[in-house]
Design a protein around this motif. Structure first.
Motif, PDB file in Angstrom:
ATOM      1  N   THR A 148       0.830  -1.198   0.000  1.00 17.04           N
ATOM      2  CA  THR A 148       0.000   0.000   0.000  1.00 17.04           C
ATOM      3  C   THR A 148       0.863   1.245   0.000  1.00 17.04           C
ATOM      4  O   THR A 148       0.580   2.220  -0.698  1.00 17.04           O
ATOM      5  N   GLU A 149       1.936   1.234   0.808  1.00 15.06           N
ATOM      6  CA  GLU A 149       2.839   2.381   0.868  1.00 15.06           C
ATOM      7  C   GLU A 149       3.427   2.664  -0.505  1.00 15.06           C
ATOM      8  O   GLU A 149       3.557   3.803  -0.931  1.00 15.06           O
ATOM      9  N   GLU A 150       3.800   1.568  -1.242  1.00 11.32           N
ATOM     10  CA  GLU A 150       4.432   1.744  -2.537  1.00 11.32           C
ATOM     11  C   GLU A 150       3.489   2.374  -3.550  1.00 11.32           C
ATOM     12  O   GLU A 150       3.916   3.049  -4.479  1.00 11.32           O
ATOM     13  N   LYS A 151       2.177   2.166  -3.367  1.00  9.69           N
ATOM     14  CA  LYS A 151       1.205   2.683  -4.319  1.00  9.69           C
ATOM     15  C   LYS A 151       0.815   4.119  -4.037  1.00  9.69           C
ATOM     16  O   LYS A 151       0.138   4.742  -4.848  1.00  9.69           O
ATOM     17  N   ARG A 152       1.180   4.630  -2.891  1.00 10.92           N
ATOM     18  CA  ARG A 152       0.821   5.999  -2.568  1.00 10.92           C
ATOM     19  C   ARG A 152       1.593   6.965  -3.459  1.00 10.92           C
ATOM     20  O   ARG A 152       2.793   6.835  -3.633  1.00 10.92           O
ATOM     21  N   PRO A 153       0.892   7.943  -4.024  1.00 11.48           N
ATOM     22  CA  PRO A 153       1.589   8.898  -4.903  1.00 11.48           C
ATOM     23  C   PRO A 153       2.594   9.730  -4.128  1.00 11.48           C
ATOM     24  O   PRO A 153       2.400  10.010  -2.939  1.00 11.48           O
ATOM     25  N   PRO A 154       3.674  10.134  -4.786  1.00 13.11           N
ATOM     26  CA  PRO A 154       4.705  10.918  -4.095  1.00 13.11           C
ATOM     27  C   PRO A 154       4.185  12.298  -3.715  1.00 13.11           C
ATOM     28  O   PRO A 154       3.284  12.846  -4.342  1.00 13.11           O
ATOM     29  N   LYS A 155       4.788  12.845  -2.670  1.00 12.88           N
ATOM     30  CA  LYS A 155       4.441  14.192  -2.217  1.00 12.88           C
ATOM     31  C   LYS A 155       5.209  15.227  -3.041  1.00 12.88           C
ATOM     32  O   LYS A 155       6.387  15.030  -3.348  1.00 12.88           O
ATOM     33  N   VAL A 156       4.526  16.308  -3.369  1.00 10.79           N
ATOM     34  CA  VAL A 156       5.142  17.403  -4.112  1.00 10.79           C
ATOM     35  C   VAL A 156       5.301  18.593  -3.171  1.00 10.79           C
ATOM     36  O   VAL A 156       4.390  18.921  -2.403  1.00 10.79           O
ATOM     37  N   LYS A 157       6.475  19.238  -3.209  1.00 13.24           N
ATOM     38  CA  LYS A 157       6.729  20.365  -2.316  1.00 13.24           C
ATOM     39  C   LYS A 157       6.081  21.636  -2.855  1.00 13.24           C
ATOM     40  O   LYS A 157       6.209  21.970  -4.029  1.00 13.24           O
ATOM     41  N   HIS A 158       5.383  22.345  -1.967  1.00  8.93           N
ATOM     42  CA  HIS A 158       4.785  23.636  -2.280  1.00  8.93           C
ATOM     43  C   HIS A 158       5.439  24.677  -1.376  1.00  8.93           C
ATOM     44  O   HIS A 158       5.489  24.499  -0.153  1.00  8.93           O
ATOM     45  N   LEU A 159       5.945  25.733  -1.960  1.00 11.59           N
ATOM     46  CA  LEU A 159       6.778  26.693  -1.252  1.00 11.59           C
ATOM     47  C   LEU A 159       7.971  25.961  -0.635  1.00 11.59           C
ATOM     48  O   LEU A 159       8.583  25.143  -1.303  1.00 11.59           O
ATOM     49  N   ASP A 160       8.300  26.226   0.628  1.00 12.28           N
ATOM     50  CA  ASP A 160       9.503  25.623   1.207  1.00 12.28           C
ATOM     51  C   ASP A 160       9.232  24.358   2.010  1.00 12.28           C
ATOM     52  O   ASP A 160      10.085  23.475   2.096  1.00 12.28           O
ATOM     53  N   SER A 161       8.029  24.254   2.628  1.00 11.62           N
ATOM     54  CA  SER A 161       7.874  23.213   3.640  1.00 11.62           C
ATOM     55  C   SER A 161       6.542  22.476   3.609  1.00 11.62           C
ATOM     56  O   SER A 161       6.264  21.687   4.506  1.00 11.62           O
ATOM     57  N   VAL A 162       5.697  22.724   2.617  1.00 10.48           N
ATOM     58  CA  VAL A 162       4.390  22.070   2.545  1.00 10.48           C
ATOM     59  C   VAL A 162       4.443  20.960   1.501  1.00 10.48           C
ATOM     60  O   VAL A 162       4.861  21.193   0.362  1.00 10.48           O
ATOM     61  N   PHE A 163       4.011  19.755   1.886  1.00 12.40           N
ATOM     62  CA  PHE A 163       4.082  18.610   0.994  1.00 12.40           C
ATOM     63  C   PHE A 163       2.698  17.998   0.817  1.00 12.40           C
ATOM     64  O   PHE A 163       2.039  17.607   1.784  1.00 12.40           O
ATOM     65  N   LEU A 164       2.278  17.904  -0.432  1.00  9.20           N
ATOM     66  CA  LEU A 164       0.979  17.327  -0.776  1.00  9.20           C
ATOM     67  C   LEU A 164       1.140  16.459  -2.012  1.00  9.20           C
ATOM     68  O   LEU A 164       1.877  16.815  -2.942  1.00  9.20           O
ATOM     69  N   SER A 165       0.458  15.318  -2.035  1.00  3.68           N
ATOM     70  CA  SER A 165       0.451  14.519  -3.255  1.00  3.68           C
ATOM     71  C   SER A 165      -0.451  15.203  -4.283  1.00  3.68           C
ATOM     72  O   SER A 165      -1.270  16.069  -3.943  1.00  3.68           O
ATOM     73  N   GLU A 166      -0.337  14.815  -5.526  1.00  2.39           N
ATOM     74  CA  GLU A 166      -1.167  15.427  -6.573  1.00  2.39           C
ATOM     75  C   GLU A 166      -2.659  15.195  -6.327  1.00  2.39           C
ATOM     76  O   GLU A 166      -3.453  16.142  -6.463  1.00  2.39           O
ATOM     77  N   PRO A 167      -3.092  13.960  -5.933  1.00  3.26           N
ATOM     78  CA  PRO A 167      -4.520  13.773  -5.619  1.00  3.26           C
ATOM     79  C   PRO A 167      -4.982  14.621  -4.444  1.00  3.26           C
ATOM     80  O   PRO A 167      -6.109  15.131  -4.441  1.00  3.26           O
ATOM     81  N   GLU A 168      -4.119  14.783  -3.424  1.00  5.84           N
ATOM     82  CA  GLU A 168      -4.481  15.617  -2.282  1.00  5.84           C
ATOM     83  C   GLU A 168      -4.658  17.068  -2.711  1.00  5.84           C
ATOM     84  O   GLU A 168      -5.611  17.738  -2.293  1.00  5.84           O
ATOM     85  N   TYR A 169      -3.742  17.547  -3.546  1.00  7.43           N
ATOM     86  CA  TYR A 169      -3.820  18.937  -3.994  1.00  7.43           C
ATOM     87  C   TYR A 169      -5.090  19.173  -4.805  1.00  7.43           C
ATOM     88  O   TYR A 169      -5.799  20.169  -4.611  1.00  7.43           O
ATOM     89  N   LYS A 170      -5.428  18.235  -5.688  1.00  4.91           N
ATOM     90  CA  LYS A 170      -6.629  18.383  -6.511  1.00  4.91           C
ATOM     91  C   LYS A 170      -7.889  18.339  -5.656  1.00  4.91           C
ATOM     92  O   LYS A 170      -8.850  19.081  -5.906  1.00  4.91           O
ATOM     93  N   LYS A 171      -7.889  17.475  -4.639  1.00  5.82           N
ATOM     94  CA  LYS A 171      -9.056  17.397  -3.756  1.00  5.82           C
ATOM     95  C   LYS A 171      -9.214  18.704  -2.979  1.00  5.82           C
ATOM     96  O   LYS A 171     -10.338  19.205  -2.801  1.00  5.82           O
ATOM     97  N   LEU A 172      -8.102  19.261  -2.505  1.00  2.00           N
ATOM     98  CA  LEU A 172      -8.163  20.528  -1.795  1.00  2.00           C
ATOM     99  C   LEU A 172      -8.626  21.659  -2.716  1.00  2.00           C
ATOM    100  O   LEU A 172      -9.348  22.562  -2.288  1.00  2.00           O
ATOM    101  N   GLN A 173      -8.236  21.615  -3.979  1.00  2.00           N
ATOM    102  CA  GLN A 173      -8.723  22.599  -4.946  1.00  2.00           C
ATOM    103  C   GLN A 173     -10.243  22.542  -5.050  1.00  2.00           C
ATOM    104  O   GLN A 173     -10.924  23.558  -5.095  1.00  2.00           O
ATOM    105  N   GLU A 174     -10.789  21.311  -5.087  1.00  2.00           N
ATOM    106  CA  GLU A 174     -12.231  21.129  -5.211  1.00  2.00           C
ATOM    107  C   GLU A 174     -12.960  21.641  -3.975  1.00  2.00           C
ATOM    108  O   GLU A 174     -13.991  22.308  -4.071  1.00  2.00           O
ATOM    109  N   VAL A 175     -12.432  21.304  -2.806  1.00  4.83           N
ATOM    110  CA  VAL A 175     -13.134  21.605  -1.556  1.00  4.83           C
ATOM    111  C   VAL A 175     -12.926  23.053  -1.125  1.00  4.83           C
ATOM    112  O   VAL A 175     -13.881  23.742  -0.751  1.00  4.83           O
TER     113      VAL A 175
END
Length: 240
Positions: A148-175
């Motif tokens: 399961t860990e291997e299937k999790r998408p990698p985290k992308v850095k936003h600014l200096d210290s915030v890390f979100l995966s692409e699906p997380e970022y898209k979900k936050l955009q929606e909400v």
């Protein structure tokens, strides 16, 4: 206590052939659906048995003891997780946000459950009870945590210290909407980089800030600066 108006919710086809849900009574499964429609947009519903019984089955002559038994069946499968706040009982519907797409969530009407309860429950779509529960949602029921860990998408850095995966970022955009998300990332980055804040999960932190109205307030006001906002909060350590 704030009453929450019933909402339209989605029932996935997998609900009807879920093997674990099939182990509980038909009435308990119907109560489960009733809880969805009477929860707030974050999967929290008032837990008083009499109120729930009369709300879900207003025209049926049902004994309170029978209704409580159906709730216990759902608790036994961890479909709903009870907690108390201000001497009142509530249920957190596990994995609620995995089944319901809430495009414009209202502000939280009920208290937030303890972090120990919501940990692992606020992600995108998934199976009805657990992430490894049905083969329609995952490859196999016996999938290991390592796989399961291997299937999790990698985290992308936003600014200096915030890390979100692409699906997380898209979900936050929606909400949240793009403007609230940009402000939230900036504030979170400042809190971590300058103030030394520690957050276990940046996605949940941003979602929780929005849920509690912090980011909405800032979008609707003139931007007063990141430092002033964080310094003025008494509770900046959101779950994460």
């Amino acid at each position: 206590m704030v009453m929450v108006m019933a909402r339209t919710r989605m029932i996935k086809p997998e609900f009807w052939d879920d093997e674990k849900l099939a182990t509980i009574s038909r009435d308990a499964r119907l109560v489960f659906i009733g809880l969805w429609t009477n929860s707030d947009d974050y999967g929290v519903v008032k837990g008083h048995p009499s109120w729930l019984k009369n709300t879900i089955f207003p025209y049926d002559d049902i004994r309170l003891g029978d209704f409580q038994k159906w709730l216990k069946e759902l608790e036994g499968l961890s479909c709903i997780l009870p907690f108390n706040s201000n001497n009142e009982k509530y249920y957190h519907i596990r994995n609620f946000l995995k089944h319901q797409t809430i495009n414009r969530p209202s502000l939280a009407k009920n208290p937030s459950p303890p972090e120990s309860i919501i940990d692992g429950s606020c992600t995108n779509h998934g199976s009805l009870i657990d992430e490894t529960e049905t083969e329609t949602e995952t490859e196999t029921e016996t999938e290991t945590e390592t796989e399961t860990e291997e299937k999790r998408p990698p985290k992308v850095k936003h600014l200096d210290s915030v890390f979100l995966s692409e699906p997380e970022y898209k979900k936050l955009q929606e909400v949240l909407g793009q403007k609230s998300l940009d402000i939230g990332i900036e504030k979170l980055d400042y809190s971590i980089t300058v103030k030394g804040g520690k957050y276990k999960d940046h996605y949940k932190t941003l979602l929780n800030w929005f849920k509690r109205g912090f980011l909405i307030t800032q979008v609707n006001k003139k931007h007063t600066g990141i430092k002033e906002w964080l310094d003025g909060r008494n509770d900046h350590a959101a779950p994460g």
